[in-house]
Design a protein around this motif. Structure first.
Motif, short mmCIF file in Angstrom:
data_model
loop_
_atom_site.label_atom_id
_atom_site.label_comp_id
_atom_site.label_asym_id
_atom_site.label_seq_id
_atom_site.Cartn_x
_atom_site.Cartn_y
_atom_site.Cartn_z
N LYS A 140 0.83 -1.20 0.00
CA LYS A 140 0.00 0.00 0.00
C LYS A 140 0.87 1.25 0.00
O LYS A 140 2.08 1.18 0.19
N TRP A 141 0.23 2.38 -0.17
CA TRP A 141 0.92 3.67 -0.22
C TRP A 141 1.74 3.92 1.04
O TRP A 141 2.82 4.48 0.98
N ASP A 142 1.23 3.47 2.20
CA ASP A 142 1.90 3.72 3.48
C ASP A 142 3.25 3.01 3.59
O ASP A 142 4.07 3.37 4.42
N GLY A 143 3.47 1.98 2.77
CA GLY A 143 4.67 1.17 2.90
C GLY A 143 4.54 0.21 4.07
O GLY A 143 3.44 -0.23 4.41
N GLY A 144 5.67 -0.11 4.71
CA GLY A 144 5.61 -0.95 5.91
C GLY A 144 5.80 -2.43 5.68
O GLY A 144 5.59 -3.22 6.61
N LEU A 145 6.18 -2.85 4.48
CA LEU A 145 6.42 -4.27 4.26
C LEU A 145 7.65 -4.70 5.05
O LEU A 145 8.62 -3.95 5.18
N GLY A 146 7.63 -5.91 5.57
CA GLY A 146 8.73 -6.42 6.36
C GLY A 146 9.40 -7.61 5.70
O GLY A 146 9.42 -7.73 4.48
N SER A 147 9.93 -8.50 6.53
CA SER A 147 10.62 -9.71 6.07
C SER A 147 9.85 -10.93 6.57
O SER A 147 10.02 -11.34 7.73
N PRO A 148 8.98 -11.50 5.75
CA PRO A 148 8.19 -12.66 6.19
C PRO A 148 9.08 -13.84 6.57
O PRO A 148 10.19 -13.98 6.05
N ASN A 149 8.58 -14.67 7.47
CA ASN A 149 9.31 -15.88 7.84
C ASN A 149 8.58 -17.16 7.48
O ASN A 149 9.02 -18.25 7.82
N VAL A 150 7.45 -17.02 6.79
CA VAL A 150 6.70 -18.17 6.27
C VAL A 150 6.33 -17.85 4.83
O VAL A 150 5.89 -16.74 4.53
N PHE A 151 6.51 -18.82 3.95
CA PHE A 151 6.20 -18.61 2.54
C PHE A 151 5.33 -19.75 2.02
O PHE A 151 5.55 -20.91 2.36
N VAL A 152 4.35 -19.40 1.20
CA VAL A 152 3.52 -20.40 0.54
C VAL A 152 3.70 -20.21 -0.97
O VAL A 152 3.18 -19.24 -1.55
N PRO A 153 4.47 -21.09 -1.63
CA PRO A 153 4.65 -20.98 -3.07
C PRO A 153 3.31 -21.03 -3.80
O PRO A 153 2.39 -21.75 -3.39
N ALA A 154 3.21 -20.27 -4.87
CA ALA A 154 1.97 -20.22 -5.65
C ALA A 154 2.27 -20.61 -7.10
O ALA A 154 3.35 -20.32 -7.62
N SER A 155 1.30 -21.23 -7.72
CA SER A 155 1.43 -21.52 -9.14
C SER A 155 1.12 -20.27 -9.95
O SER A 155 0.45 -19.34 -9.47
N ALA A 156 1.59 -20.25 -11.19
CA ALA A 156 1.26 -19.13 -12.07
C ALA A 156 -0.25 -19.06 -12.30
O ALA A 156 -0.84 -17.97 -12.38
N ALA A 157 -0.90 -20.23 -12.37
CA ALA A 157 -2.35 -20.26 -12.60
C ALA A 157 -3.11 -19.65 -11.42
O ALA A 157 -4.05 -18.87 -11.61
N ASP A 158 -2.71 -20.01 -10.19
CA ASP A 158 -3.38 -19.44 -9.02
C ASP A 158 -3.12 -17.95 -8.91
O ASP A 158 -3.99 -17.18 -8.50
N THR A 159 -1.92 -17.52 -9.27
CA THR A 159 -1.59 -16.10 -9.25
C THR A 159 -2.46 -15.34 -10.25
O THR A 159 -3.02 -14.29 -9.94
N ASP A 160 -2.58 -15.89 -11.46
CA ASP A 160 -3.41 -15.26 -12.48
C ASP A 160 -4.86 -15.16 -12.01
O ASP A 160 -5.53 -14.13 -12.21
N ARG A 161 -5.35 -16.23 -11.39
CA ARG A 161 -6.74 -16.24 -10.94
C ARG A 161 -6.95 -15.23 -9.82
O ARG A 161 -7.96 -14.50 -9.80
N LYS A 162 -6.02 -15.19 -8.87
CA LYS A 162 -6.11 -14.22 -7.78
C LYS A 162 -6.23 -12.80 -8.33
O LYS A 162 -7.12 -12.04 -7.93
N ILE A 163 -5.36 -12.44 -9.24
CA ILE A 163 -5.33 -11.08 -9.76
C ILE A 163 -6.56 -10.80 -10.62
O ILE A 163 -7.12 -9.70 -10.59
N ALA A 164 -7.01 -11.80 -11.35
CA ALA A 164 -8.20 -11.62 -12.19
C ALA A 164 -9.43 -11.33 -11.34
O ALA A 164 -10.25 -10.46 -11.68
#
Length: 218
Positions: A140-164
């Motif tokens: 977001k505009w405010d910024g504030g992103l950090g360093s996550p310590n848990v990651f969930v890999p995503a497929s390109a298909a799921d990423t496309d669907r999320k954004i759509a």
């Protein structure tokens, strides 16, 4: 990066301050969780979803939860931008969710620079003190992103669907300069880099504490 796998989840609780927060922070992860846990019930809670924003939230949630074993979409009417001043009511609202006893909770990052997001995270931890909680991040505009310590890999298909779904359901956000494919995919590409995701995309989360196993040691 080797990772742990979620077991069989019965109930997943998703908590968001605003109508598009859950989707932005954990949309691809939820698509994967629904697919890998077809019997799970997903309870989707948006704390501030009055008026037209509520209609957008419901449409988006229904699209993300297609194929879920069960779904329960709850839209609150807390005043946007004023969550800290409504903390007592927010806590009571969350207390009513306690009987769900979820196996996994997705909520806001506790150090988010948006006051509503921080309030939701605080209420989550104050209410669910013996549960697995993952905190998602919101660009977001405010910024504030950090360093996550848990990651969930995503497929390109799921990423496309999320954004759509995001770009088609939330017409009220279309004029915001950051609400676009580049923002959402760019952050997921960065998180994919950080965890060496197979398809180069991932969502990042923050885990304050995680209990592995739970079986007696003797």
């Amino acid at each position: 990066m080797q990772g742990l796998r979620f077991g069989s989840l019965r109930t997943i609780l998703c908590l968001g301050a605003h109508s598009d927060d859950i989707e932005i922070g954990a949309g691809a992860t939820l698509l994967r969780l629904v697919r890998e846990n077809p019997d799970a019930r997903v309870v989707w809670v948006v704390c501030s979803a009055a008026g037209a924003r509520g209609g957008e939230a419901a449409e988006s949630a229904n699209r993300f939860l297609q194929g879920a074993g069960g779904s329960d979409i709850r839209l609150g009417e807390f005043r946007d931008g004023h969550f800290p001043a409504q903390m007592s009511s927010l806590k009571s609202y969350f207390e009513a969710l306690k009987p769900l006893d979820p196996d996994l909770i997705l909520t806001h990052y506790g150090q988010d620079l948006h006051q509503d997001h921080r309030a939701v995270s605080q209420a989550t931890w104050n209410t669910f003190r013996n549960h697995t909680i993952l905190e998602y991040e919101i660009p977001k505009w405010d910024g504030g992103l950090g360093s996550p310590n848990v990651f969930v890999p995503a497929s390109a298909a799921d990423t496309d669907r999320k954004i759509a779904v995001l770009t088609s359901c939330f017409a009220s956000q279309a004029d915001k300069h950051w609400f676009d494919d580049l923002t959402f995919r760019g952050l997921m590409r960065l998180r994919g880099l950080e965890c060496n995701a197979p398809e180069h995309l991932a969502e990042g989360f923050y885990a304050r504490k995680i209990s592995i196993g739970g079986l007696p040691l003797d």
